[in-house]
Write an enzyme that holds these catalytic residues in place. Structure first.
Site, PDB file in Angstrom:
ATOM      1  N   CYS A   2      17.075  27.982   6.026  1.00  0.00           N
ATOM      2  CA  CYS A   2      16.489  28.151   6.476  1.00  0.00           C
ATOM      3  C   CYS A   2      16.162  29.211   7.411  1.00  0.00           C
ATOM      4  CB  CYS A   2      16.623  27.414   8.163  1.00  0.00           C
ATOM      5  SG  CYS A   2      16.865  25.244   8.217  1.00  0.00           S
ATOM      6  N   ARG A  27      15.055  32.485   0.169  1.00  0.00           N
ATOM      7  CA  ARG A  27      16.450  30.853   0.887  1.00  0.00           C
ATOM      8  C   ARG A  27      15.739  30.012   0.604  1.00  0.00           C
ATOM      9  NH1 ARG A  27      19.953  33.282   5.213  1.00  0.00           N
ATOM     10  NH2 ARG A  27      20.075  32.073   5.786  1.00  0.00           N
ATOM     11  N   TRP A  74      14.108  24.223   5.883  1.00  0.00           N
ATOM     12  CA  TRP A  74      14.625  23.412   4.999  1.00  0.00           C
ATOM     13  C   TRP A  74      15.422  22.094   5.236  1.00  0.00           C
ATOM     14  CZ3 TRP A  74      19.359  21.318   2.879  1.00  0.00           C
ATOM     15  CH2 TRP A  74      19.118  21.342   0.825  1.00  0.00           C
ATOM     16  N   ASN A 100      18.937  27.294  13.114  1.00  0.00           N
ATOM     17  CA  ASN A 100      19.394  27.110  11.201  1.00  0.00           C
ATOM     18  C   ASN A 100      20.846  26.460  11.285  1.00  0.00           C
ATOM     19  OD1 ASN A 100      17.064  28.786  10.652  1.00  0.00           O
ATOM     20  ND2 ASN A 100      18.657  30.254   9.612  1.00  0.00           N
ATOM     21  N   GLY A 101      21.285  25.829  10.591  1.00  0.00           N
ATOM     22  CA  GLY A 101      22.650  24.866  11.071  1.00  0.00           C
ATOM     23  C   GLY A 101      22.622  23.498  11.181  1.00  0.00           C
ATOM     24  N   GLU A 488      28.336  28.959 -16.889  1.00  0.00           N
ATOM     25  CA  GLU A 488      26.869  29.401 -16.048  1.00  0.00           C
ATOM     26  C   GLU A 488      26.081  29.682 -16.399  1.00  0.00           C
ATOM     27  OE1 GLU A 488      26.700  30.117 -13.032  1.00  0.00           O
ATOM     28  OE2 GLU A 488      25.334  32.298 -13.451  1.00  0.00           O
ATOM     29  N   LYS A 492      22.243  28.290 -15.460  1.00  0.00           N
ATOM     30  CA  LYS A 492      21.365  28.791 -15.012  1.00  0.00           C
ATOM     31  C   LYS A 492      19.839  28.082 -15.503  1.00  0.00           C
ATOM     32  CE  LYS A 492      21.468  31.173 -12.565  1.00  0.00           C
ATOM     33  NZ  LYS A 492      23.178  31.326 -12.103  1.00  0.00           N
ATOM     34  N   GLU A 495      18.782  25.622 -13.374  1.00  0.00           N
ATOM     35  CA  GLU A 495      18.334  25.295 -12.119  1.00  0.00           C
ATOM     36  C   GLU A 495      17.285  26.065 -12.252  1.00  0.00           C
ATOM     37  OE1 GLU A 495      20.908  27.703  -9.237  1.00  0.00           O
ATOM     38  OE2 GLU A 495      21.539  29.309 -10.661  1.00  0.00           O
ATOM     39  N   HIS A 511      35.396  15.379 -29.478  1.00  0.00           N
ATOM     40  CA  HIS A 511      35.763  13.438 -28.540  1.00  0.00           C
ATOM     41  C   HIS A 511      34.961  13.358 -28.073  1.00  0.00           C
ATOM     42  CE1 HIS A 511      40.120  15.572 -29.615  1.00  0.00           C
ATOM     43  NE2 HIS A 511      39.883  16.413 -29.352  1.00  0.00           N
ATOM     44  N   LYS A 608      18.599  29.457  -1.153  1.00  0.00           N
ATOM     45  CA  LYS A 608      19.417  30.680  -1.562  1.00  0.00           C
ATOM     46  C   LYS A 608      20.917  30.599  -1.273  1.00  0.00           C
ATOM     47  CE  LYS A 608      20.458  34.417  -3.570  1.00  0.00           C
ATOM     48  NZ  LYS A 608      21.049  34.535  -5.275  1.00  0.00           N
TER      49      LYS A 608
HETATM   50  C1  AGP Z   1      23.458  30.538  -8.174  1.00  0.00           C
HETATM   51  O1  AGP Z   1      22.240  30.266  -8.995  1.00  0.00           O
HETATM   52  C2  AGP Z   1      23.731  29.417  -7.397  1.00  0.00           C
HETATM   53  N1  AGP Z   1      22.127  28.947  -6.232  1.00  0.00           N
HETATM   54  C3  AGP Z   1      24.639  28.027  -6.393  1.00  0.00           C
HETATM   55  O2  AGP Z   1      25.079  27.657  -7.626  1.00  0.00           O
HETATM   56  C4  AGP Z   1      25.218  29.484  -5.944  1.00  0.00           C
HETATM   57  O3  AGP Z   1      25.837  30.184  -7.141  1.00  0.00           O
HETATM   58  C5  AGP Z   1      26.140  28.969  -4.984  1.00  0.00           C
HETATM   59  O4  AGP Z   1      25.345  27.909  -4.359  1.00  0.00           O
HETATM   60  C6  AGP Z   1      27.209  29.191  -4.106  1.00  0.00           C
HETATM   61  O5  AGP Z   1      26.329  30.686  -3.639  1.00  0.00           O
HETATM   62  P1  AGP Z   1      27.952  31.488  -2.425  1.00  0.00           P
HETATM   63  O6  AGP Z   1      27.932  32.018  -4.162  1.00  0.00           O
HETATM   64  O7  AGP Z   1      26.429  32.365  -1.614  1.00  0.00           O
HETATM   65  O8  AGP Z   1      28.539  30.881  -2.049  1.00  0.00           O
END
Ligand code: AGP
Length: 613
Positions: A2, A27, A74, A100-101, A488, A492, A495, A511, A608
């Site tokens: 949010c 976000r 959100w 937010n929260g 990673e 990427k 997502e 395996h 985000k």
């Molecule tokens: C990264 O591409 C993702 N959106 C996600 O995995 C992110 O790295 C994770 O939520 C951690 O976020 P932070 O580094 O703000 O704690």
């Protein structure tokens, strides 16, 4: 997650609020809303979907008020809908709140208020807040000029969980009350105008003179003043900070998407992150955190705790930390670490990595570790973020604002700063030989230019993206640090392109995973360590034999007849190679997503910063 915006000043609030919401779109959210004070009433407009849809409500143009609050939601409690969108009003429609929260005890409060005769419209936890404020407001002395502040203070004292809230009240149209606990909030000041936001980029166009709220802060914001209160409503003094990013750096700057801009910012981001921590022929400098040698020499284990990409940065630096310090390193996912009983004590050093510094699970993991008596270091990209307030020591990456949901430059900066930290630890402990340390330091100083070279090599990546964008499954293989990068790269891709992908240690192929290889399946290999070259090539040959087509990211000499699709990256020490080898794969994910016509910066279902568990 949010986003919050607020404004009070001498001009129409709504355009400023909408502008702030648009800046917070990155976000991730599912609905948006705005409330302004119009004469004696609060006018509230909300819509499911994008901010654009909120802007299309015809009544939005009739909002004239000079004070208002706005929100992108959100969903956590209650599905995305106009009713569940914020702001939420109390039953009398005189108090409006954005939040937010998560309010963990909202159902108890709801029961309490329902018994007191209150009714609720939404399924949210938030709606209890304006009603609770209303409840307390009418219990206060009507001649008390702190009546509104007191009512909000009492209400937030009843809340369990996390919150950043803004409240406006139609009977006191000259103030916004804000409060925070475990959720970020800032207040920007400029002459007779004040701006509130959950994130600095939302208001950076208007001012860079910004208060960053602490947990437990309650603040009354008027056109002319910002008054901080503690829990007993004593006035406390706070100083605003001058934010040195310019608003442009939170803009696309000519790139089609934030993600692409951020990928191309990596040379600068890495250079800034190295900063004065490393200069030629000198020792690494982390004097600002001044971890004593006596403590470091007693550290028996290091835990790196983080989520998602930040956790993958931990996997990538485990080898360099272990190699240089001889201290065993564990890498754990925050949401796992916090709920099991990790075997940690005062001799365990916990390094929590979080780009945003607001990831709920990582903050909780850090707090747990602190309670047990471990020392904690936060690695964050956001100055004053929640995690930096909790940790014993903070080390900032200087990647600049990262807006795209998919993290790119933060990841390479996290690896950079942790590699420097590994060298610093080794230098403080005096346990590593000078030769390898100075070789690594020289290589780190060359990284920004090697990253620039890596970024030039995009033709094959674009062409390969065109070939694979319709696929259902893609595999990534690597050994050692190359496996960390494979993880990673796979994250990427999934997502932002929504293609299922998985990463395996090349040696694990036989395996089980090799059963998935069939004609025309795509396998991406990463090979950057000469010691592991032959074995890694053999593994890739095994998938080629079974019909796979491959893309190879490497800085080694390989047979071009076997591997028709090779992305060459510059030679670099294998302990630092993740900083280079991930770059073509960030670009691959980007171009696959573009081929599919997807929203690269705001992938579905993702936010985000994940500020709820
Ligand atoms: C990264 O591409 C993702 N959106 C996600 O995995 C992110 O790295 C994770 O939520 C951690 O976020 P932070 O580094 O703000 O704690």
């Amino acid at each position: 997650m949010c986003g919050i915006v607020g404004y009070i000043g001498n001009t129409k609030a709504s355009p400023i609020l909408i502008d702030g919401l648009l800046k917070l779109e990155y976000r991730g959210y599912d609905s948006a809303g705005i409330a302004t004070i119009e004469g004696p009433h609060i006018k509230c407009l909300k819509h499911k979907g994008r901010v654009k849809e909120l802007q299309n409500i015809p009544e939005i143009n009739s909002l004239e008020g000079h004070i208002g609050i706005a929100h992108t939601r959100w969903a956590t409690h209650g599905k995305p809908s106009s009713i569940n969108a914020h702001p939420h009003l109390d039953e009398s429609k005189n108090f409006a709140v954005v939040h937010n929260g998560i309010i963990e005890n909202y159902s108890q409060i709801k029961d309490f208020l329902t018994n007191a005769g209150y009714h609720f419209l939404s399924q949210t936890d938030t709606e209890v807040i304006p009603n609770l404020i209303h409840y307390y407001y009418y219990k206060e002395d009507e001649n008390d000029n702190l009546r509104f502040v007191k009512a909000v203070n009492k209400a937030v004292s009843d809340l369990k969980g996390s919150y950043a809230i803004e409240v406006i009240f139609s009977f006191e149209p000259d103030k916004i009350i804000v409060a925070r606990k475990d959720s970020p909030l800032v207040i920007g000041i400029k002459d007779d105008e004040k701006f509130v936001a959950s994130d600095i980029p939302a208001i950076l166009d208007y001012t860079n003179n910004i208060y960053i709220l602490n947990d437990g802060d309650l603040v009354q914001v008027t056109k002319k003043s910002v008054t901080f209160y503690d829990i007993d409503l004593n006035v406390v003094k706070r100083t605003p900070e001058i934010i040195t990013w310019d608003a442009k750096s939170a803009d696309k700057n000519g790139y089609e998407d934030f993600m692409l801009k951020e990928i191309y910012e990596q040379p600068t981001a890495i250079r800034e992150t190295i900063g004065t921590r490393l200069v030629k022929d000198a020792k690494c400098n982390f004097d600002d955190i001044s971890i004593p040698k006596e403590y470091l020499s007693k550290v028996s284990r290091i835990y790196i705790v983080a989520c998602g990409t930040a956790m993958h940065a931990g996997l990538a630096v485990k080898p360099i930390l272990e190699r240089l310090t001889s201290i065993p390193v564990e890498v754990d996912i925050s949401s796992e670490f916090r709920y099991r009983k990790p075997l940690i004590d005062k001799n365990t050093l916990i390094i929590c990595i979080s780009q945003s510094g607001e990831t709920a699970d990582t903050i909780a993991a850090l707090k747990n570790a602190k309670q047990i008596g471990s020392k904690t270091i936060a690695i964050s990209n956001v100055i004053g973020s929640s995690i930096t307030r909790e940790a014993d020591y903070t080390i900032y990456t200087h990647a600049g604002p990262e807006i795209a949901v998919a993290s790119t430059k933060a990841y390479t900066c996290q690896i950079t700063v942790l590699s420097l930290l590994a060298i610093y630890f080794a230098e403080v402990l005096g346990i590593e030989n000078e030769e390898i340390l100075s070789a690594l330091k020289n290589e780190i100083l060359e990284l920004p230019s090697k990253v620039s070279i890596t970024l030039e090599n995009t033709d094959l990546i674009k062409e390969f993206a065109k070939r694979i964008y319709k696929e259902k499954d893609i595999f990534f293989l690597g050994r050692g640090t190359d496996f960390a990068v494979a993880k990673e790269a796979s994250l990427k891709l999934k997502e932002i392109s929504y293609i299922h992908s998985d990463a395996y240690q090349s040696g694990e192929l036989k395996h089980g995973p090799i059963a998935l290889i069939e004609d025309d399946v795509t396998v991406v290999g990463i090979i950057t360590d000469r010691r592991l070259l032959d074995k890694s090539v053999s593994n890739l040959q095994e998938v080629i034999t079974r019909g796979a087509k491959t893309l190879l990211v490497t800085n080694q000499n390989v047979d071009k007849d076997v591997f028709p699709n090779i992305i060459n990256i510059p030679k670099v020490h294998p302990l630092l190679s993740p900083i280079l080898s991930i770059i073509p794969l960030q670009l691959l994910a980007y171009y696959v997503s573009k081929e599919k016509g997807l929203d690269v910066d705001k992938p579905r279902n993702l936010a985000k910063s994940v500020t709820v568990e």
